[in-house]
Scaffold this motif. Structure first.
Motif, PDB file in Angstrom:
ATOM      1  N   SER A 240     -31.357  39.747  20.958  1.00 34.20           N
ATOM      2  CA  SER A 240     -30.872  40.129  19.634  1.00 34.20           C
ATOM      3  C   SER A 240     -31.370  41.518  19.270  1.00 34.20           C
ATOM      4  N   SER A 241     -30.483  42.312  18.698  1.00 29.28           N
ATOM      5  CA  SER A 241     -30.862  43.646  18.242  1.00 29.28           C
ATOM      6  C   SER A 241     -31.098  43.671  16.733  1.00 29.28           C
ATOM      7  N   ASP A 242     -30.979  42.527  16.088  1.00 25.82           N
ATOM      8  CA  ASP A 242     -31.167  42.446  14.643  1.00 25.82           C
ATOM      9  C   ASP A 242     -32.636  42.661  14.284  1.00 25.82           C
ATOM     10  N   ASP A 243     -32.882  43.258  13.150  1.00 28.32           N
ATOM     11  CA  ASP A 243     -34.239  43.461  12.640  1.00 28.32           C
ATOM     12  C   ASP A 243     -34.212  43.205  11.139  1.00 28.32           C
ATOM     13  N   VAL A 247     -38.902  45.573  10.704  1.00 28.40           N
ATOM     14  CA  VAL A 247     -40.223  45.819  11.286  1.00 28.40           C
ATOM     15  C   VAL A 247     -40.240  47.132  12.052  1.00 28.40           C
ATOM     16  N   GLU A 248     -39.221  47.330  12.888  1.00 27.25           N
ATOM     17  CA  GLU A 248     -39.174  48.543  13.709  1.00 27.25           C
ATOM     18  C   GLU A 248     -39.069  49.794  12.843  1.00 27.25           C
ATOM     19  N   LYS A 249     -38.266  49.710  11.794  1.00 33.05           N
ATOM     20  CA  LYS A 249     -38.099  50.868  10.903  1.00 33.05           C
ATOM     21  C   LYS A 249     -39.419  51.211  10.235  1.00 33.05           C
ATOM     22  N   THR A 250     -40.158  50.165   9.809  1.00 28.62           N
ATOM     23  CA  THR A 250     -41.443  50.388   9.152  1.00 28.62           C
ATOM     24  C   THR A 250     -42.457  50.989  10.120  1.00 28.62           C
ATOM     25  N   GLN A 251     -42.485  50.476  11.366  1.00 27.55           N
ATOM     26  CA  GLN A 251     -43.413  51.004  12.359  1.00 27.55           C
ATOM     27  C   GLN A 251     -43.105  52.456  12.695  1.00 27.55           C
TER      28      GLN A 251
END
Length: 258
Positions: A240-243, A247-251
């Motif tokens: 899955s590529s869903d976020d 989390v990834e954007k925040t990191q």
């Protein structure tokens, strides 16, 4: 058949897989009860040392039906309310010698639990690495069973059912009997519902142990269960590529700020 893919199966990792769903009818312990009570759904799992049967119905059960269910094994859970009947039983693992599941293996097909019994029919799903194996298996089953094919389809590697990759009983590895009992009591008492229907103190008062001891059993059970489930969670989310929590954007923002 469940478990991690072995070396033989891994060779097919980049090939198309085939999924077949079908139902068969023959004499078995659950045929009579599912024919006599067509509103029942019976789900059957094979664990390492026992069978677990889940029985559900939207209709209120008769005394006769409850007696028949008692004969299937040890009742682990039973509830009857406005939504109907829900029973979980456990019984000794019957020998699989000559069983249909062994025949799946003979034709290189992987059994996907549970087996579903409904209205006298047993419903199965299998995965194969070669469409010819599925076709040959179905032809073999026709020799001694009534069989109806419900679906046959090619599937991608990303859609391999996760039950194929790890057995259900792995979830409960290293969970002790007391921890399991504490977890079950909490679950059935509504501790995990929102809002909670009970507290740790109220749960402990139903047992012969202190509040702190009960809470220790419960927390250890939760920790082990979630740790064991981690591998399944990774499998479920691997493709899955869903976020949704970003989390990834925040990191990425934090790394940029550094």
């Amino acid at each position: 058949m469940t478990g991690t893919l072995n070396s033989k199966e891994s060779r097919y990792a980049d090939m198309s897989l085939y999924e077949a769903s079908f139902r068969v009818k023959h004499e078995c312990p659950y045929r009579a009860i599912s024919e006599q009570h067509p509103d029942l759904t019976i789900r059957e799992w094979y664990l390492s040392d026992c069978q677990v049967i889940e029985i559900t119905s939207s209709e209120a059960p008769t005394d006769e039906l409850l007696e028949e269910i008692d004969e299937l094994g040890t009742v682990l859970h039973e509830s009857i309310d406005e939504s109907g009947l829900h029973v979980v039983t456990q019984s000794c693992l019957c020998s699989l010698e000559g069983s249909i599941i062994q025949r799946f293996e003979e034709f290189n097909c992987l059994y996907q639990p549970p087996t579903i019994h409904r209205q006298g029919w047993e419903h199965y799903t299998v995965i194969a690495f070669d469409e010819a194996d599925v076709r040959t298996l179905l032809q073999d089953l026709e020799s001694d069973r009534d069989i109806e094919v419900l679906s046959k389809t090619a599937i991608s590697e990303q859609r391999i059912p996760h039950s194929m990759l790890a057995p259900v009983d792995r979830l409960f590895e290293e969970v002790t009997d007391r921890q399991m009992a504490a977890l079950r009591l909490a679950l059935e008492s509504g501790y995990y519902e929102q809002p909670r229907k009970t507290s740790i103190r109220e749960l402990a008062e139903q047992t012969a142990v202190t509040r702190s001891t009960y809470e220790e059993h419960l927390r250890k059970a939760e920790n082990k269960l979630l740790t064991n489930a981690g591998q399944f969670l990774r499998l479920v989310t691997a493709t899955s590529s869903d976020d949704p929590l970003q989390v990834e954007k925040t990191q990425q923002a934090e790394r940029a700020a550094d």
